[in-house]
Enzyme design. Structure first.
Site, PDB file in Angstrom:
ATOM      1  N   VAL A  20       0.621  14.140  -3.712  1.00 30.22           N
ATOM      2  CA  VAL A  20      -0.792  13.932  -4.024  1.00 30.22           C
ATOM      3  C   VAL A  20      -1.468  13.009  -3.007  1.00 30.22           C
ATOM      4  CG1 VAL A  20      -2.379  13.397  -5.908  1.00 30.22           C
ATOM      5  CG2 VAL A  20      -0.146  14.275  -6.449  1.00 30.22           C
ATOM      6  N   LEU A  22      -1.007   9.619  -2.345  1.00 28.51           N
ATOM      7  CA  LEU A  22      -1.467   8.412  -3.045  1.00 28.51           C
ATOM      8  C   LEU A  22      -1.322   7.125  -2.249  1.00 28.51           C
ATOM      9  CD1 LEU A  22       0.093   9.205  -6.550  1.00 28.51           C
ATOM     10  CD2 LEU A  22      -2.298   9.457  -5.881  1.00 28.51           C
ATOM     11  N   SER A  23      -0.626   7.162  -1.100  1.00 29.77           N
ATOM     12  CA  SER A  23      -0.266   5.906  -0.432  1.00 29.77           C
ATOM     13  C   SER A  23      -0.827   5.799   0.979  1.00 29.77           C
ATOM     14  CB  SER A  23       1.262   5.792  -0.353  1.00 29.77           C
ATOM     15  OG  SER A  23       1.805   5.479  -1.595  1.00 29.77           O
ATOM     16  N   PRO A  24      -2.032   5.209   1.134  1.00 27.96           N
ATOM     17  CA  PRO A  24      -2.575   5.048   2.490  1.00 27.96           C
ATOM     18  C   PRO A  24      -1.645   4.190   3.353  1.00 27.96           C
ATOM     19  CG  PRO A  24      -4.097   4.178   0.800  1.00 27.96           C
ATOM     20  CD  PRO A  24      -2.885   4.626   0.096  1.00 27.96           C
ATOM     21  N   GLY A  25      -1.453   4.597   4.587  1.00 30.53           N
ATOM     22  CA  GLY A  25      -0.552   3.870   5.478  1.00 30.53           C
ATOM     23  C   GLY A  25       0.856   4.443   5.472  1.00 30.53           C
ATOM     24  N   ASN A  26       1.132   5.280   4.467  1.00 28.98           N
ATOM     25  CA  ASN A  26       2.398   6.024   4.403  1.00 28.98           C
ATOM     26  C   ASN A  26       2.051   7.422   4.913  1.00 28.98           C
ATOM     27  OD1 ASN A  26       4.348   7.839   3.502  1.00 28.98           O
ATOM     28  ND2 ASN A  26       4.725   6.760   1.583  1.00 28.98           N
ATOM     29  N   ALA A  28       3.572  10.162   5.816  1.00 30.57           N
ATOM     30  CA  ALA A  28       4.107  11.390   5.216  1.00 30.57           C
ATOM     31  C   ALA A  28       3.349  11.710   3.927  1.00 30.57           C
ATOM     32  CB  ALA A  28       5.593  11.246   4.935  1.00 30.57           C
ATOM     33  N   ARG A 139       1.717   2.768  -8.170  1.00 32.06           N
ATOM     34  CA  ARG A 139       2.952   1.989  -8.176  1.00 32.06           C
ATOM     35  C   ARG A 139       2.821   0.734  -9.032  1.00 32.06           C
ATOM     36  NH1 ARG A 139       7.267   2.704  -3.807  1.00 32.06           N
ATOM     37  NH2 ARG A 139       8.255   2.501  -5.829  1.00 32.06           N
ATOM     38  N   GLU A 175       6.522  -6.004  -3.004  1.00 32.78           N
ATOM     39  CA  GLU A 175       7.080  -4.647  -2.954  1.00 32.78           C
ATOM     40  C   GLU A 175       8.608  -4.653  -3.034  1.00 32.78           C
ATOM     41  OE1 GLU A 175       5.136  -1.446  -2.075  1.00 32.78           O
ATOM     42  OE2 GLU A 175       3.421  -2.571  -2.819  1.00 32.78           O
ATOM     43  N   HIS A 246       6.557  -0.458   4.880  1.00 34.56           N
ATOM     44  CA  HIS A 246       7.551  -1.443   4.420  1.00 34.56           C
ATOM     45  C   HIS A 246       8.444  -1.791   5.616  1.00 34.56           C
ATOM     46  CE1 HIS A 246       7.224   0.441   0.153  1.00 34.56           C
ATOM     47  NE2 HIS A 246       6.630  -0.740   0.136  1.00 34.56           N
ATOM     48  N   CYS A 367      15.062   4.045   0.800  1.00 35.23           N
ATOM     49  CA  CYS A 367      14.029   3.816  -0.224  1.00 35.23           C
ATOM     50  C   CYS A 367      14.545   4.150  -1.614  1.00 35.23           C
ATOM     51  CB  CYS A 367      12.817   4.701   0.029  1.00 35.23           C
ATOM     52  SG  CYS A 367      11.998   4.390   1.577  1.00 35.23           S
TER      53      CYS A 367
HETATM   54  O1  SUG Z   1       5.278   3.393  -1.875  1.00 38.24           O
HETATM   55  N1  SUG Z   1       5.443   6.884  -1.590  1.00 38.24           N
HETATM   56  C1  SUG Z   1       6.132   5.609  -1.651  1.00 38.24           C
HETATM   57  C2  SUG Z   1       7.331   5.606  -0.739  1.00 38.24           C
HETATM   58  C3  SUG Z   1       8.148   4.372  -0.916  1.00 38.24           C
HETATM   59  C4  SUG Z   1       9.193   4.232   0.129  1.00 38.24           C
HETATM   60  N2  SUG Z   1       9.971   3.092  -0.140  1.00 38.24           N
HETATM   61  C5  SUG Z   1      10.484   2.260   0.811  1.00 38.24           C
HETATM   62  N3  SUG Z   1      10.086   2.326   2.049  1.00 38.24           N
HETATM   63  N4  SUG Z   1      11.334   1.394   0.432  1.00 38.24           N
HETATM   64  C6  SUG Z   1       5.177   4.465  -1.270  1.00 38.24           C
HETATM   65  O2  SUG Z   1       4.360   4.655  -0.370  1.00 38.24           O
HETATM   66  C7  SUG Z   1       3.787   8.525  -2.248  1.00 38.24           C
HETATM   67  C8  SUG Z   1       3.351   9.197  -3.514  1.00 38.24           C
HETATM   68  C9  SUG Z   1       2.299  10.248  -3.283  1.00 38.24           C
HETATM   69  O3  SUG Z   1       1.613  10.176  -2.273  1.00 38.24           O
HETATM   70  O4  SUG Z   1       2.134  11.119  -4.145  1.00 38.24           O
HETATM   71  C10 SUG Z   1       4.489   7.190  -2.467  1.00 38.24           C
HETATM   72  O5  SUG Z   1       4.161   6.461  -3.378  1.00 38.24           O
END
Ligand code: SUG
EC number: 3.5.3.23
Length: 446
Positions: A20, A22-26, A28, A139, A175, A246, A367
């Site tokens: 979905v 949900l995590s800006p900066g992530n 993927a 989260r 975190e 992270h 993770c």
């Molecule tokens: O917090 N992804 C998680 C991935 C966590 C990875 N954990 C470590 N690096 N230890 C996060 O960004 C994505 C969910 C979404 O986009 O639907 C998400 O929450």
């Protein structure tokens, strides 16, 4: 020194695993938003990884998924009526809130808590502070259930202290273990604790992406746990900017080895100096650094080389790196990984594991697990029903195949049947994992 092992507690993927964004900066998570997920496949991938760790002779535990959709969040935000009506109106009027209420993010157990083993804690117990994860709405729901979950797995208060999460306030954005590294001579020996933070509570953060961990949060965790030999290096701003939300995306450490990318720390020289000073007389730290020239940030984030499990395997002298298959498939990352194994350094060999479903949300092998160093007496005091065995794998695989969908689009999250399906699945799971009949909110109100 008391002998100790490092146990891995993996978050079982829940029935609502979805993409979905949900995590800006992530990166993927952002890139794969809108894709169709496979919750069944994701959960089975997780089980296979746990099996591999157990087969290597390491204690492995299973942490249960949380209740999702989190109807209680939607109720708290003013949606009312029957549960079906609550879900329907949330999807209609506030789809971003409804989506956050469905996330299966507790699967990433490295964010469940920060852990201090008894060898480092002032009172000789194992300490846990569940993370408040308040930077992202989806989260931020995890802390209370994670607290309950850790208290079930580590019930003996004479040996374990499971604290409450830190106050849910941006000053204490936390975190968990994803930003903590412990180095030592042996798991059971006194360690050096690196608490890696992204921003200061009263400082000004102007990064493009959020810095999720504050220095003040980690200082509070260190005080609560009485964690010895603590150092507080700053995460590299360029790492966060490049998609390392992270520290465990750019760094992993085990025993005396710190394996990291040159951008991981804001002041790399200070980090090394402080770690050496803290380790003085205990062990000689080994710094294995990968440069930007060897592995540019873009390849690092695509391959997740550093989001590997770095393992002390019984019977093997050198460490084993359990990397995601994406590392094998990225020529630069593969060259770095195999080059390390071929050299005479602390890492002896590399294995690759397929957790692609989780990787598409930015969660690699590291993770998915919470590392907990335990003495034999502490290990014996854990909930035995959560200990991963071949039998438990079989039971869980059967449960997953019966209970999970193999296709879930973001639009499917609005399907009211998903709530019933998930609850029935989780209710059965509490029996399998010996969690009692009051583990989930829905069980307590039933
Ligand atoms: O917090 N992804 C998680 C991935 C966590 C990875 N954990 C470590 N690096 N230890 C996060 O960004 C994505 C969910 C979404 O986009 O639907 C998400 O929450």
């Amino acid at each position: 020194m008391t002998f100790a092992l490092e146990a891995n507690c993996d978050g079982l993927v829940g029935p609502t695993h979805s993409y979905v964004g949900l995590s800006p900066g992530n990166l993927a998570s952002t890139r794969n938003a809108g894709e169709v997920s496979n919750p069944r496949g994701a959960a089975l991938e997780g089980l296979s990884k746990m099996r591999r760790l157990a087969d290597l002779g390491l204690p492995q535990f299973v942490l249960a998924p949380h209740e999702r959709p989190a109807v209680n969040l939607l109720k708290a935000l003013g949606f009312s009526g029957s549960e079906d009506a609550i879900i329907a109106s949330a999807w209609k009027d506030a789809p971003a809130l409804a989506a956050a209420a469905c996330s299966a993010s507790p699967m990433w157990a490295a964010n469940a808590a920060t852990v201090t083993p008894s060898a480092d804690a002032a009172d000789g117990r194992v300490h846990f502070t569940p993370a408040n994860l308040l930077t992202n709405l989806h989260r931020s729901l995890e802390g209370p259930q994670t607290t309950r979950s850790l208290r079930r797995l580590f019930p003996d208060e004479t040996r374990f202290a499971v604290h409450d999460p830190l106050p849910a306030q941006p000053h204490f954005a936390d975190e968990g273990a994803a930003n903590h590294v412990r180095l030592c001579a042996e798991h059971g020996a006194p360690g050096v604790n690196l608490f890696v933070w992204g921003r200061e509570a009263w400082g000004h953060w102007d990064g493009r992406f959020p810095a999720r961990q504050t220095r003040e949060a980690f200082e509070a965790v260190q005080r609560r746990h009485g964690a010895a030999r603590a150092v507080f290096p700053q995460q590299g701003k360029a790492a966060i900017e490049g998609g390392a939300f992270h520290n465990d995306v750019v760094c992993v450490g085990t025993r005396e080895c710190l394996f990291f990318h040159e951008r991981a720390f804001e002041d790399r020289a200070a980090m090394e100096r402080e770690v050496r000073a803290a380790a003085n007389g205990l062990f000689e730290p080994v710094f294995v650094e990968v440069t930007e020239a060897e592995l540019p940030m873009a390849d690092l984030v695509a391959s997740y080389l550093f989001n590997s499990q770095l393992l002390v395997v019984p019977g093997e002298d050198r460490l084993v790196l359990l990397a995601p298959v994406e590392t094998r498939d990225n020529p630069r990352a593969y060259a770095v990984a195999e080059g390390l194994a071929a050299s005479n350094g602390p890492i002896g060999r590399v294995e690759y594991v397929d957790v692609r479903q989780s990787m598409r949300n930015g969660g690699g092998p590291a993770c998915l697990r919470l590392r907990v160093v335990l003495t034999e007496a502490e290990l014996a005091a854990t909930n035995p029903a959560q200990r991963f065995t071949a039998d438990l794998q079989e039971t869980l695989a059967d449960w997953i195949i019966r209970r999970y969908r193999d296709r879930l689009s973001p639009a499917d999250l609005a399907d009211p049947r998903l709530l019933t399906e998930s609850r029935e699945a989780l209710d059965e799971l509490t029996q399998i994992l010996g969690l009692g009949d009051d583990f989930y909110p829905f069980q307590r109100t039933a």
